[in-house]
Design a protein around this motif. Structure first.
Motif: not given
Length: 547
Positions: A116-128, A138-147, A387-391
């Motif tokens: 659920x967390x990954x699907x929500x973050x992937x649906x948001x615009x980059x840098x949101x 997510x902050x970059x296209x590379x991070x979006x692709x990895x996730x 997925x909840x706390x990221x880095x």
């Protein structure tokens, strides 16, 4: 335009935790002869092999298990051991299978939360940017692709786990999965192959017998007399090793339980059920005997009785307990106390550190004269995922290091022996509001207050039924009208009294606005009189009459 206030979640009411439902004590088997050691190893190895085969058969049955299959398994085990050994093995097998099912469900829930967390973050615009309630993009296209790749992996694992649960398939490792994985990382585990093999075999042995009320000394399989003599009913294939009648083997060692020894002795003399387990500590080359029994859960005292003599509020942290004593009115007394522990090292070392810190806390609470300890009802099961706390890896390690489950069990059982009750409170906003309302007022030249100390005050006040807000000092007499209310303490019946208090400037502006509106609506009180003989209406006096 002012920003709308954040909606606070509902805070659960405090409650008194139930007492312990079981007791376990342990003593070392000293002065064992070489023959005793050999017999114990043979019994453990033989019964461990039977337990492994029984667990395999139970897992193969899955959801199709019934009483007939259980009876068939027990009958097959009885021929190779005894009826009571077979009963203990099958009961342990059922408990292990049920535990695996609960762990499987918890794993599925964790995977669902991650998806659920990954699907929500992937649906948001980059840098949101995210909020406290929902993460951002997510902050970059590379991070979006990895996730996105990780989402596919988690969805696959989730589908497999759901299919296995529907089919009743569980994965169980007798001896422990962690120890099994150490076989492929002996250097990291600092073990040799021989040391690992010894630990693995010892963990897979089975020498545990359930008690039975009405039988002699509460257990016919492993019997311990009041003077400490230990005897074992040998399985049928090992009956030729018996040194006593009826196929029993009497050990040369005698046990003497120092902790709860009187309670244990009263129980076996009354022929009430006591379960025993014999196990080997490979690192120390020592044999131990553990006795355990269940007892009815003690009736908890009413919440008002627990609050009668005040409370000790305790804030649980990754390396210490922060405690503060409060009287029944919620006023802090004395100085804060901290009880440190070190959670590094082995599991036995961590457990000993927790027990030592809890012991010091309970002895201090006894000296304070309180009847209860207030503590947060923490559960970080859903709060430490990637997925909840990221880095925020350090934060995940921090909350993972707080021993919530072991702390609850230890604290409740040890507090019951001191005659103390445990009051569990909702952990919402205790650190934030404690830091806001109590850290600065309690700080002085001789007292250093941390955020955790202030949180312990907030926890104690919530356990006592008081609001966390503190009563501020009233303003000067000549400034009371201009500053509005003489106290910032919310009344018990005030709506929203649990909310965050507005800033000082906002309260001052609201007070001036209220005073101005009141003056525009009504004339000055000095220019009005109330005529008692009239019908109760107000009359404005003339200027000539006032001279």
């Amino acid at each position: 335009m002012a920003e709308p206030k954040k909606k606070l979640r509902t805070i659960d009411a405090p409650f008194v935790a139930l007492g312990p439902s079981g007791v376990a004590i342990r003593d070392r088997l000293k002065h064992l002869t070489p023959e005793d050691d050999t017999v114990l190893r043979l019994v453990g190895e033989h019964l461990g092999r039977l337990a492994s085969l029984d667990l395999k058969a139970r897992c193969a049955d899955g959801l199709d298990h019934n009483s007939d299959s259980w009876a068939a398994r027990k009958q097959a085990l009885t021929a190779k051991s005894s009826s009571r050994w077979a009963g203990s093995i099958t009961k342990a097998t059922h408990d292990q299978w049920a535990l695996s099912r609960r762990c499987q469900l918890a794993h599925i829930q964790s995977l669902e939360a991650g998806v659920r967390t990954l699907m929500h973050r992937l649906s948001q615009p980059l840098g949101e940017k995210g909020t406290k309630r929902a993460p951002g993009g997510y902050r970059s296209k590379n991070e979006w692709f990895c996730k996105s790749r990780r989402l596919a992996v988690l969805e696959h694992h989730l589908d497999v786990a759901r299919a296995e649960r529907e089919a009743g398939v569980v994965h169980v490792v007798r001896g422990g999965r962690r120890l099994l994985n150490n076989r492929h990382n002996l250097e990291a585990a600092q073990l040799t192959e021989r040391e690992w093999r010894q630990r693995w075999e010892a963990e897979r042995w089975f020498t545990a017998a359930d008690g039975e009320s009405g039988k002699r000394y509460g257990n016919e399989t492993i019997r311990v007399t009041p003077d400490g003599e230990v005897s074992i009913k040998l399985p049928a294939p090992l009956a030729h090793h018996a040194n006593s009648k009826n196929g029993r083997y009497v050990l040369a060692s005698k046990v003497a339980f120092q902790h709860r020894g009187a309670e244990w002795r009263d129980r076996i003399e009354g022929n009430r059920a006591v379960a025993y387990r014999i196990h080997l500590d490979v690192q120390r080359s020592r044999w131990y005997l553990t006795a355990s029994w269940t007892r009815p859960v003690g009736k908890t005292v009413p919440l008002e009785a627990a609050r009668a003599d005040g409370m000790v509020g305790v804030d649980t942290n990754a390396d210490h307990f922060a405690a503060y004593q409060l009287d029944r009115n919620g006023n802090p007394m004395g100085d804060p106390r901290r009880f440190f522990y070190d959670l590094s090292g082995t599991a036995d070392h961590r457990d000993a550190q927790i027990r030592h810190a809890i012991s010091k806390l309970l002895h201090w609470a006894d000296r304070c004269g309180v009847k209860a300890i207030g503590i947060e009802n923490l559960d970080f099961g859903q709060e430490k995922t990637r997925e909840k706390h990221g880095r925020r890896k350090r934060f995940r390690q921090l909350i993972s290091g707080i021993p919530t489950g072991k702390l609850k069990a230890r604290l409740v059982s040890m507090a019951a022996e001191h005659g103390l009750s445990i009051v569990a409170v909702d952990p919402a906003y205790t650190s934030t509001w404690g830091d806001e309302h109590w850290r600065k007022p309690l700080t002085s030249n001789k007292r250093k207050m941390s955020r955790h100390d202030a949180a312990s005050v907030a926890i104690g006040r919530r356990a006592l039924g008081h609001s966390i807000r503190r009563r501020t000092a009233p303003p000067h007499d000549d400034q009371s009208d201009r500053r509005g209310h003489r106290t910032a303490q919310a009344g018990p019946a005030a709506r929203g009294r649990k909310g965050t208090r507005p800033p000082v400037t906002e309260r001052a502006h609201d007070a001036r606005r209220r005073i101005g509106e009141q003056r525009m609506r009504e004339p000055s009180a000095s220019n009005t009189v109330r005529d008692a003989r009239s019908s109760g209406s107000w009359h404005q006096m003339s200027l000539l009459d006032t001279v």
